[in-house]
Motif scaffolding. Structure first.
Motif, PDB file in Angstrom:
ATOM      1  N   PHE A 109      -4.089  24.242  -9.296  1.00 46.60           N
ATOM      2  CA  PHE A 109      -5.009  23.103  -9.315  1.00 46.60           C
ATOM      3  C   PHE A 109      -4.257  21.787  -9.532  1.00 46.60           C
ATOM      4  N   ILE A 110      -3.261  21.808 -10.429  1.00 48.81           N
ATOM      5  CA  ILE A 110      -2.475  20.591 -10.672  1.00 48.81           C
ATOM      6  C   ILE A 110      -1.737  20.177  -9.405  1.00 48.81           C
ATOM      7  N   ASN A 111      -1.146  21.165  -8.703  1.00 43.73           N
ATOM      8  CA  ASN A 111      -0.461  20.857  -7.445  1.00 43.73           C
ATOM      9  C   ASN A 111      -1.439  20.310  -6.411  1.00 43.73           C
ATOM     10  N   TYR A 112      -2.623  20.909  -6.350  1.00 38.60           N
ATOM     11  CA  TYR A 112      -3.640  20.430  -5.413  1.00 38.60           C
ATOM     12  C   TYR A 112      -4.081  19.011  -5.761  1.00 38.60           C
ATOM     13  N   ARG A 113      -4.263  18.748  -7.042  1.00 45.12           N
ATOM     14  CA  ARG A 113      -4.669  17.406  -7.468  1.00 45.12           C
ATOM     15  C   ARG A 113      -3.603  16.370  -7.125  1.00 45.12           C
ATOM     16  N   ASN A 114      -2.328  16.733  -7.347  1.00 45.64           N
ATOM     17  CA  ASN A 114      -1.250  15.798  -7.021  1.00 45.64           C
ATOM     18  C   ASN A 114      -1.164  15.556  -5.512  1.00 45.64           C
ATOM     19  N   ARG A 115      -1.320  16.628  -4.734  1.00 47.90           N
ATOM     20  CA  ARG A 115      -1.293  16.448  -3.278  1.00 47.90           C
ATOM     21  C   ARG A 115      -2.462  15.597  -2.818  1.00 47.90           C
ATOM     22  N   THR A 116      -3.634  15.843  -3.411  1.00 46.57           N
ATOM     23  CA  THR A 116      -4.811  15.059  -3.040  1.00 46.57           C
ATOM     24  C   THR A 116      -4.630  13.586  -3.372  1.00 46.57           C
ATOM     25  N   LYS A 117      -4.057  13.325  -4.549  1.00 48.34           N
ATOM     26  CA  LYS A 117      -3.825  11.930  -4.938  1.00 48.34           C
ATOM     27  C   LYS A 117      -2.845  11.253  -3.981  1.00 48.34           C
ATOM     28  N   LYS A 118      -1.776  11.973  -3.623  1.00 50.81           N
ATOM     29  CA  LYS A 118      -0.808  11.404  -2.685  1.00 50.81           C
ATOM     30  C   LYS A 118      -1.459  11.156  -1.323  1.00 50.81           C
ATOM     31  N   ASP A 119      -2.279  12.109  -0.885  1.00 44.39           N
ATOM     32  CA  ASP A 119      -2.962  11.929   0.402  1.00 44.39           C
ATOM     33  C   ASP A 119      -3.917  10.740   0.363  1.00 44.39           C
ATOM     34  N   MET A 120      -4.609  10.576  -0.773  1.00 47.88           N
ATOM     35  CA  MET A 120      -5.522   9.435  -0.903  1.00 47.88           C
ATOM     36  C   MET A 120      -4.759   8.120  -0.897  1.00 47.88           C
ATOM     37  N   ASP A 121      -3.643   8.078  -1.628  1.00 52.32           N
ATOM     38  CA  ASP A 121      -2.838   6.854  -1.654  1.00 52.32           C
ATOM     39  C   ASP A 121      -2.275   6.541  -0.265  1.00 52.32           C
ATOM     40  N   ARG A 122      -1.853   7.601   0.427  1.00 49.81           N
ATOM     41  CA  ARG A 122      -1.311   7.402   1.767  1.00 49.81           C
ATOM     42  C   ARG A 122      -2.395   6.916   2.731  1.00 49.81           C
ATOM     43  N   ALA A 123      -3.589   7.498   2.610  1.00 46.10           N
ATOM     44  CA  ALA A 123      -4.696   7.073   3.470  1.00 46.10           C
ATOM     45  C   ALA A 123      -5.118   5.638   3.151  1.00 46.10           C
ATOM     46  N   ARG A 124      -5.142   5.318   1.852  1.00 49.80           N
ATOM     47  CA  ARG A 124      -5.487   3.943   1.457  1.00 49.80           C
ATOM     48  C   ARG A 124      -4.471   2.951   2.011  1.00 49.80           C
ATOM     49  N   LYS A 168      -3.491  -8.778  -3.302  1.00 46.94           N
ATOM     50  CA  LYS A 168      -4.201  -7.858  -4.189  1.00 46.94           C
ATOM     51  C   LYS A 168      -3.977  -6.411  -3.777  1.00 46.94           C
ATOM     52  N   PHE A 169      -3.829  -6.181  -2.467  1.00 44.48           N
ATOM     53  CA  PHE A 169      -3.619  -4.828  -1.955  1.00 44.48           C
ATOM     54  C   PHE A 169      -2.139  -4.501  -1.769  1.00 44.48           C
ATOM     55  N   GLY A 170      -1.277  -5.307  -2.369  1.00 47.53           N
ATOM     56  CA  GLY A 170       0.145  -5.011  -2.349  1.00 47.53           C
ATOM     57  C   GLY A 170       0.887  -5.485  -1.112  1.00 47.53           C
ATOM     58  N   VAL A 171       0.272  -6.337  -0.306  1.00 50.56           N
ATOM     59  CA  VAL A 171       0.934  -6.844   0.905  1.00 50.56           C
ATOM     60  C   VAL A 171       1.786  -8.047   0.520  1.00 50.56           C
ATOM     61  N   GLU A 172       3.044  -7.993   0.910  1.00 51.55           N
ATOM     62  CA  GLU A 172       3.967  -9.085   0.606  1.00 51.55           C
ATOM     63  C   GLU A 172       4.415  -9.752   1.905  1.00 51.55           C
ATOM     64  N   LYS A 173       4.355 -11.066   1.906  1.00 52.17           N
ATOM     65  CA  LYS A 173       4.775 -11.859   3.065  1.00 52.17           C
ATOM     66  C   LYS A 173       6.193 -12.356   2.820  1.00 52.17           C
ATOM     67  N   PHE A 174       7.052 -12.259   3.813  1.00 50.76           N
ATOM     68  CA  PHE A 174       8.437 -12.679   3.636  1.00 50.76           C
ATOM     69  C   PHE A 174       8.949 -13.343   4.918  1.00 50.76           C
ATOM     70  N   GLY A 175      10.094 -14.002   4.769  1.00 51.55           N
ATOM     71  CA  GLY A 175      10.706 -14.725   5.871  1.00 51.55           C
ATOM     72  C   GLY A 175      10.687 -16.225   5.599  1.00 51.55           C
ATOM     73  N   LEU A 176      11.807 -16.756   5.154  1.00 48.54           N
ATOM     74  CA  LEU A 176      11.904 -18.181   4.839  1.00 48.54           C
ATOM     75  C   LEU A 176      13.130 -18.774   5.511  1.00 48.54           C
ATOM     76  N   LYS A 177      13.010 -20.025   5.892  1.00 55.37           N
ATOM     77  CA  LYS A 177      14.130 -20.732   6.495  1.00 55.37           C
ATOM     78  C   LYS A 177      15.244 -20.904   5.466  1.00 55.37           C
ATOM     79  N   GLY A 178      16.486 -20.656   5.905  1.00 52.77           N
ATOM     80  CA  GLY A 178      17.649 -20.837   5.043  1.00 52.77           C
ATOM     81  C   GLY A 178      18.118 -19.569   4.347  1.00 52.77           C
ATOM     82  N   GLU A 179      17.319 -18.490   4.374  1.00 50.45           N
ATOM     83  CA  GLU A 179      17.771 -17.266   3.706  1.00 50.45           C
ATOM     84  C   GLU A 179      18.751 -16.499   4.603  1.00 50.45           C
ATOM     85  N   ASP A 180      19.544 -15.644   4.006  1.00 48.79           N
ATOM     86  CA  ASP A 180      20.522 -14.867   4.766  1.00 48.79           C
ATOM     87  C   ASP A 180      19.814 -13.939   5.747  1.00 48.79           C
ATOM     88  N   PHE A 181      20.421 -13.827   6.924  1.00 55.42           N
ATOM     89  CA  PHE A 181      19.857 -12.932   7.935  1.00 55.42           C
ATOM     90  C   PHE A 181      20.114 -11.483   7.523  1.00 55.42           C
TER      91      PHE A 181
END
Length: 229
Positions: A109-124, A168-181
Motif C-alpha cells: 500500500f505504501i508503494n502504491y501510495r507513493n506511485r500514485t502521488k508521483k503520478d499525480m504530481d507528474r500529471a499536474r 504560483k505553479f512553479g513556472v520560471e521565466k528566464f533569458g536576459l540580455k547580457g548573461e552568458d550564453f
C-alpha cells in the motif's frame, strides 16, 4: 554378711588391654554385653548406605517424572519437530501468518501510495506544461508590447497577474540580455561578432525561455554576441 575383699574386686575388673579390644566385663546381672563395637559400626554403615540408596532412587524417580512432564509440555506446545500443534500453537502460527500478510499488504500500500502521488504530481505538471505551451504565443506578444512600452496601466496589471499565476505553479521565466550564453537553456538563432566581447553572451532576447524546476519547457531564443576570433 561376708566381708568386702578389695583385692578380689580389683582382680575381677577387666584390664586395659581387654577394654582396648572392645571386650566388656559381665554386667551386674551376669549377662554379657556386646563384645565388639565394630559390628555396631558396620550395622550403622549398612543402614546409612541403604538410606542413601533409597534417597537416590527417590531422586531418580523425581528426575524421571520431571523429564516426562517436560516432554509432555513440549509436545503440548507443538515445539517438537513433526509434532501436531495444539490449539494455542495453531493460534500463534495463524497470528504470525496474519501479521506477515498485514506487513506485506502495508508495504504494498505504501508503494502504491507513493506511485500514485508521483503520478499525480507528474500529471499536474504535465497539465501546467500544456497550458503554458498553449499560451506561449500570447505571452511572447505581451513581452514584445512591454519591451516597446506600448502597454497602459490596465494592460500592465493583467500581464503582472498572468506572470504571478505561472509563478504560483512553479513556472520560471528566464533569458536576459547580457548573461552568458548557455546552450542547455539558450537557443541561438543568430551569432553576431562583437569586437568587444570576450565570450559569448546574450545580446538580444527574441523569445523568453520557461522552465519548471530543472525541466526546460522552452529554451530562450536569443541573438548571441560572440568574440570575433
Amino acid at each position: 554378711m561376708s566381708d568386702f575383699n578389695k583385692d578380689d574386686y580389683l582382680n575381677d575388673l577387666p584390664d586395659a588391654d581387654e577394654l582396648a579390644n572392645g571386650q566388656a566385663s559381665p554386667d551386674a546381672d551376669g549377662a554379657d554385653a556386646p563384645s565388639d563395637t565394630g559390628e555396631q559400626l558396620k550395622d550403622d554403615m549398612l543402614k546409612d548406605a541403604a538410606a542413601e540408596q533409597s534417597a537416590g532412587e527417590q531422586a531418580s524417580e523425581e528426575s524421571a517424572k520431571a523429564a516426562a512432564e517436560a516432554t509432555a509440555d513440549a509436545a503440548s506446545d507443538g515445539d517438537a519437530e513433526g509434532s501436531p500443534l495444539t490449539p494455542l500453537g495453531q493460534a500463534k502460527k495463524e497470528a504470525a501468518e496474519y501479521l506477515e500478510a498485514l506487513q506485506r499488504e502495508r508495504a504494498e500500500f505504501i508503494n502504491y501510495r507513493n506511485r500514485t502521488k508521483k503520478d499525480m504530481d507528474r500529471a499536474r505538471q504535465q497539465g501546467i506544461i500544456d497550458v503554458l505551451t498553449a499560451m506561449l504565443p500570447g505571452l511572447d506578444d505581451i513581452d514584445r508590447i512591454r519591451e516597446h512600452g506600448e502597454m497602459d496601466d490596465s494592460f500592465k496589471a493583467v500581464a503582472a497577474k498572468i506572470d504571478k499565476t505561472f509563478e504560483k505553479f512553479g513556472v520560471e521565466k528566464f533569458g536576459l540580455k547580457g548573461e552568458d550564453f548557455d546552450p542547455t537553456k539558450h537557443e541561438a538563432i543568430l551569432h553576431k561578432p562583437d569586437p568587444e566581447a570576450s565570450k559569448a553572451t546574450v545580446d538580444t532576447v527574441v523569445e523568453a525561455g520557461y522552465r519548471i524546476g530543472d525541466r526546460v519547457i522552452r529554451a530562450a531564443r536569443v541573438v548571441v554576441a560572440s568574440p570575433q576570433n
